[in-house]
Write an enzyme that holds these catalytic residues in place. Structure first.
Site, short mmCIF file in Angstrom:
data_model
loop_
_atom_site.label_atom_id
_atom_site.label_comp_id
_atom_site.label_asym_id
_atom_site.label_seq_id
_atom_site.Cartn_x
_atom_site.Cartn_y
_atom_site.Cartn_z
N GLY A 78 -5.74 -5.30 -1.87
CA GLY A 78 -6.20 -4.53 -0.81
C GLY A 78 -5.72 -4.75 0.76
O GLY A 78 -4.78 -5.48 0.91
N SER A 79 -6.74 -4.65 1.49
CA SER A 79 -6.58 -4.52 2.75
C SER A 79 -6.39 -5.96 3.41
O SER A 79 -6.05 -6.18 4.60
CB SER A 79 -7.36 -3.70 3.73
OG SER A 79 -6.98 -2.26 3.46
#
Length: 578
Positions: free
Chosen positions: A300-301
């Protein structure tokens, strides 16, 4: 009368009547001598027979003494049963694994008088025995059968008192883990024959212990303990907080690591659910996977930290640059949007703080596909990580990188990597740009410098520390702050694939942090798999669950790590000019 005399006179011996007496005496003496000689011969023969008999016995004893032990397929050699393993210790000398002496129960079926009675008697001490299986073993024609490995002293005493012929005990060693599941995925475990089959136990065997054991060269020898890089105190804190997070957020799993950014030492690493190595059969359950090194996930981020570092390190992007984050990006039939879009032009720090997918994608597009792939490879995120732990997975990446791949990978979708190597790559962003392969053994800073590889510029590392600090101060990582310890970090909320499509309802959350952020010593990464929103909350983002878990870990373990809190004027925000 005359006739009687005639008959008697015929019975007298022939010859002169005057010497009849002498001849009779001579005949008796001859018989006596013959009988004496015969007796003497019999004694000699008897002595010879006894001599031969004892010679045969002596010869057989010598023969048996020189014979090699009989090979029995169901059991290792007796000398192998006593092989010891070195103790495993944490960095402070606390015992993580040690050997204890025990015995195992065996039978010689050819000496068993009554198998039925033997089984009934054994069942009084070992009621969980497989009665049919044991009866089959005792009724066989073999000379040796294991009945039960690794008995307790009480069980041995009780079985001895039964007095069953053909039942015996053999000494063995049993591995004991005082901490139970505390560090199970790192320490690993052994099999019934005391051979390492997972974790650092397997690593130790791979360093030559297995070969020595096969040769019987380590019997009854005290081996030098193997010290690991783990700090048992930090390990306990890490596992305890992960367990609390799993319970609090109703997650299916949680994992984390505490890593020294200057040496690459793993100070603590845990993956839940875990197992008790004293009962290693639990490790076979599917959900007991070591998610930190043997599982691969889209992070993810958290990957935006690497994309931003790539852009800054390339020289194509400066901290003062801005990118258009309005609207969305349409590419390859997909639409890229921001989770909480500002719908305006954002500076590089704002892209990082607000975790803008659009802004991050535009920076990756500026660097280009080849540069993007090369940078992630340079940071070790696309290749198999090298470390002592045997359970290490290979990352997954597209076989052919296209523009859509580079765009989605820039914000953490499209590449699956292990959480541990994510933390290792992050350490390079924090320590001045040096990639140091992780180790589960003690390593000095000097030794680490010899294996370190400069992967980014020191100035890029300075910029990333600034961005991580600002994200905790003003962005999605606010709940990770720990008063006095100056934490920086980046959240990552990745949607998981369900039935071939990304689902916003099922997430893999992560928080990647470092402290003290002005001059980091440690990276702390926590991942929480499929957390549920708490009561009163509408979502379960990483900022709401992974970040506070990191805060709790740092708050409880910083003192053990020798990091002193700073307050007031000593804790000034890092100031950089861009």
């Amino acid at each position: 009368m005359t006739k009687l005399r005639t008959i008697l006179s015929g019975l007298r011996p022939a010859g002169n009547a005057a010497d009849g007496r002498g001849r009779t005496q001579f005949e008796f003496e001859g018989v006596r001598k013959a009988q004496g000689a015969q007796a003497k011969n019999r004694i000699i023969i008897a002595i010879a027979c006894f001599g031969v008999f004892y010679a045969v016995i002596g010869g057989r004893l010598v023969q048996y003494g020189l014979r090699s032990p009989e090979t029995v397929s169901s059991i290792a050699r007796a000398d192998q049963l006593l092989i010891s393993r070195p103790d495993l210790l944490d960095r402070n000398g606390e015992v993580l694994a040690t050997d204890i002496r025990t015995v195992s129960l065996f039978a010689e079926p050819n000496k068993i008088v009554d198998p039925d009675e033997a089984v009934e008697l054994l069942a009084t001490v070992l009621p969980d025995l497989d009665m049919r299986g044991i009866h089959r073993k005792l009724s066989s024609n073999s000379r040796f059968q294991w009945l039960r490995r690794q008995l307790t002293p009480k069980q041995q005493s009780q079985i001895l008192s039964l007095g069953i012929p053909g039942i015996g005990f053999r000494p063995e060693t049993r591995r004991f883990y005082p901490g139970g599941p505390t560090a199970s995925h790192v320490v690993g475990h052994v099999n019934i024959d005391n051979k390492g089959i997972a974790g650092m136990e397997k690593y130790v065997d791979g360093q030559g212990l297995g070969d020595l054991a096969a040769a019987g060269l380590t019997v009854n020898e005290d081996m030098k303990p193997v010290r690991l890089s783990l700090d048992l105190r930090v390990q306990h804190v890490l596992r305890d907080e992960l367990a609390a997070a799993m319970d609090r957020y109703k997650a299916i799993a949680a994992a984390g690591v505490v890593l020294n950014v200057h040496t690459g030492e793993v100070i603590g690493m845990s993956s839940l659910p875990d197992y008790d190595p004293n009962n290693p059969v639990e490790a076979l359950q599917k959900d007991r996977l070591n998610r930190m090194s043997a599982g691969t996930y889209e992070m993810g981020s958290t990957f935006k930290a690497f994309t931003t570092a790539m852009a800054l390190d390339s020289g194509l992007v400066k901290m003062s640059d801005s990118f258009d984050a309005r609207g969305s990006i349409r590419i390859g039939g997909f639409t890229i949007r921001d989770f909480h879009g500002k719908n305006r032009v954002l500076s590089v720090p704002e892209i990082f703080i607000y975790s803008s997918n659009i802004g991050t994608a535009r920076m990756a597009d500026l660097v280009g596909i080849d540069g993007h792939r090369e940078f992630l490879t340079r940071l070790g995120l696309l290749t198999r990580m090298e470390t002592e732990l045997p359970e290490v997975a290979m990352p997954h990446q597209p076989s052919e990188w296209k523009k859509i791949n580079s765009i989605t990978i820039s914000f953490g979708h499209g590449v699956s990597t292990t959480p541990l190597q994510t933390a290792v790559a992050a350490a390079a962003l924090m320590n001045g740009g040096k990639l140091i392969e992780p180790t589960f053994l003690p390593r000095t800073a000097e030794a680490a410098d010899k294996v370190a590889v400069q992967v980014i510029k020191p100035s890029t590392s300075d910029g990333m520390r600034y961005l991580m600090e600002m994200n905790v101060a003003k962005g999605s990582g606010r709940r990770a702050e720990v008063e006095g310890f100056h934490v920086g970090g980046k959240t990552g909320t990745a949607e998981k694939v369900v039935n071939g499509r990304y689902s916003s309802a099922v997430r893999f959350n992560a928080f990647l942090s470092a402290f003290p952020i002005d001059n980091p010593d440690y990276v702390v990464l926590v991942v929480i798999d499929e957390p549920k929103p708490e009561e009163g909350q509408h979502s379960a983002t990483a900022g709401l669950n992974a970040a506070p878990t990191v805060s709790a870990i740092i708050g409880r373990s910083a003192g053990f790590l020798g990091v002193k809190p700073r307050f007031g004027n000593d804790m000034q925000a890092m100031s950089l000019s861009y």
